[in-house]
Design a protein around this motif. Structure first.
Motif, PDB file in Angstrom:
ATOM      1  N   PRO A  17     -30.714  23.026 -53.601  1.00 24.82           N
ATOM      2  CA  PRO A  17     -29.763  23.978 -54.191  1.00 24.82           C
ATOM      3  C   PRO A  17     -30.339  25.384 -54.429  1.00 24.82           C
ATOM      4  O   PRO A  17     -29.622  26.372 -54.281  1.00 24.82           O
ATOM      5  CB  PRO A  17     -29.387  23.310 -55.521  1.00 24.82           C
ATOM      6  N   ASP A  18     -31.623  25.485 -54.756  1.00 27.37           N
ATOM      7  CA  ASP A  18     -32.205  26.825 -54.968  1.00 27.37           C
ATOM      8  C   ASP A  18     -32.238  27.622 -53.667  1.00 27.37           C
ATOM      9  O   ASP A  18     -31.991  28.831 -53.662  1.00 27.37           O
ATOM     10  CB  ASP A  18     -33.604  26.736 -55.604  1.00 27.37           C
ATOM     11  N   GLN A  21     -28.647  28.769 -53.159  1.00 26.36           N
ATOM     12  CA  GLN A  21     -28.296  29.798 -54.156  1.00 26.36           C
ATOM     13  C   GLN A  21     -28.971  31.134 -53.848  1.00 26.36           C
ATOM     14  O   GLN A  21     -28.402  32.195 -54.084  1.00 26.36           O
ATOM     15  CB  GLN A  21     -28.718  29.346 -55.567  1.00 26.36           C
ATOM     16  N   SER A  46     -22.050  18.935 -51.505  1.00 29.14           N
ATOM     17  CA  SER A  46     -22.322  18.755 -52.941  1.00 29.14           C
ATOM     18  C   SER A  46     -22.645  17.289 -53.164  1.00 29.14           C
ATOM     19  O   SER A  46     -21.776  16.425 -53.027  1.00 29.14           O
ATOM     20  CB  SER A  46     -21.095  19.146 -53.774  1.00 29.14           C
ATOM     21  N   TYR A  71     -31.584  18.606 -60.604  1.00 28.83           N
ATOM     22  CA  TYR A  71     -31.841  19.742 -59.709  1.00 28.83           C
ATOM     23  C   TYR A  71     -31.083  19.583 -58.382  1.00 28.83           C
ATOM     24  O   TYR A  71     -30.366  20.495 -57.954  1.00 28.83           O
ATOM     25  CB  TYR A  71     -33.358  19.828 -59.495  1.00 28.83           C
ATOM     26  N   THR A  73     -28.526  17.861 -57.695  1.00 23.70           N
ATOM     27  CA  THR A  73     -27.062  17.838 -57.835  1.00 23.70           C
ATOM     28  C   THR A  73     -26.534  19.111 -58.509  1.00 23.70           C
ATOM     29  O   THR A  73     -25.356  19.202 -58.818  1.00 23.70           O
ATOM     30  CB  THR A  73     -26.613  16.616 -58.665  1.00 23.70           C
ATOM     31  N   SER A  74     -27.402  20.110 -58.708  1.00 24.21           N
ATOM     32  CA  SER A  74     -27.001  21.304 -59.468  1.00 24.21           C
ATOM     33  C   SER A  74     -26.143  22.271 -58.653  1.00 24.21           C
ATOM     34  O   SER A  74     -25.561  23.205 -59.195  1.00 24.21           O
ATOM     35  CB  SER A  74     -28.244  22.033 -59.991  1.00 24.21           C
ATOM     36  N   GLY A  75     -26.071  22.078 -57.349  1.00 22.97           N
ATOM     37  CA  GLY A  75     -25.278  22.943 -56.475  1.00 22.97           C
ATOM     38  C   GLY A  75     -25.348  22.379 -55.079  1.00 22.97           C
ATOM     39  O   GLY A  75     -26.065  21.401 -54.848  1.00 22.97           O
ATOM     40  N   PRO A  76     -24.606  22.974 -54.144  1.00 20.43           N
ATOM     41  CA  PRO A  76     -24.611  22.424 -52.790  1.00 20.43           C
ATOM     42  C   PRO A  76     -25.982  22.465 -52.117  1.00 20.43           C
ATOM     43  O   PRO A  76     -26.789  23.362 -52.403  1.00 20.43           O
ATOM     44  CB  PRO A  76     -23.609  23.286 -52.030  1.00 20.43           C
TER      45      PRO A  76
END
Ligand code: RTP
Length: 155
Positions: A17-18, A21, A46, A71, A73-76
């Motif tokens: 996800p980082d 992002q 996701s 972490y 699952t915090s974003g796609p």
């Protein structure tokens, strides 16, 4: 999900996800394409907690496991199925060691990360796990059977 007919090695690579992002998706995919590996599967996804838990089940006794699941699952994430000779070990080399501060410059983690807890990318650690993880993250029909026409130049 079955191996392709040419049945060369496959690795499951995932931009965490980082990486998504921070807008690093193109930069990262481009490194694997330029190296010469073939993208057989690619999606933005996701991830449900159950899947992250299953993927990292070998680490379930570690103290950082709950943080790791949170972490992932915090974003796609971006899921990639890559194919090519020696792709598992080669992708690990391109990715660099787990702690980005220790990863060599020129590697993805060495160039783009500073924290083990946000180390941008995952790559399978064995051909067996490559197959296991591709089957876990991609559904039947999500992988494409194709061979690049430039293959003779690359292999
Ligand atoms: P990966 O499976 O994601 O490619 O990473 P790896 O083989 O380099 O590292 P592994 O030891 O399998 O750990 C899996 C992921 O867990 C997170 N981690 N956090 N001390 C910590 O907080 C810690 N240690 C590991 C990292 O995201 C690592 O990639």
């Amino acid at each position: 999900v079955r191996a392709s007919q040419s049945s060369t090695e496959r690795s499951y690579v995932m931009i965490k996800p980082d990486g998504v992002q921070r807008g690093l998706v193109g930069e990262i995919i481009s490194r694997f394409e330029r190296k010469g590996f073939t993208i057989k599967g690619l999606k933005l996804f996701s991830c449900p907690a159950a899947l992250a838990e299953e993927h990292y089940k070998d680490l379930s006794s570690k103290p950082f496991y709950p943080k790791l699941v949170k972490y992932i699952t915090s974003g796609p994430v971006v899921c990639l199925a890559l194919e090519g000779p020696g792709v598992v070990a080669s992708a690990r080399k391109l990715i660099g060691v787990t702690n980005p501060l220790q990863a060599e410059p020129g590697t993805i983690r060495g160039d783009l990360g500073i924290e083990t807890g946000r180390n941008v990318i995952h790559g399978s650690d064995s051909p067996e796990n490559g197959e296991r993880e591709i089957a876990l993250w991609f559904k039947e029909g999500e992988l494409c059977e194709w061979e690049p026409t430039l293959t003779p130049w690359l292999r």
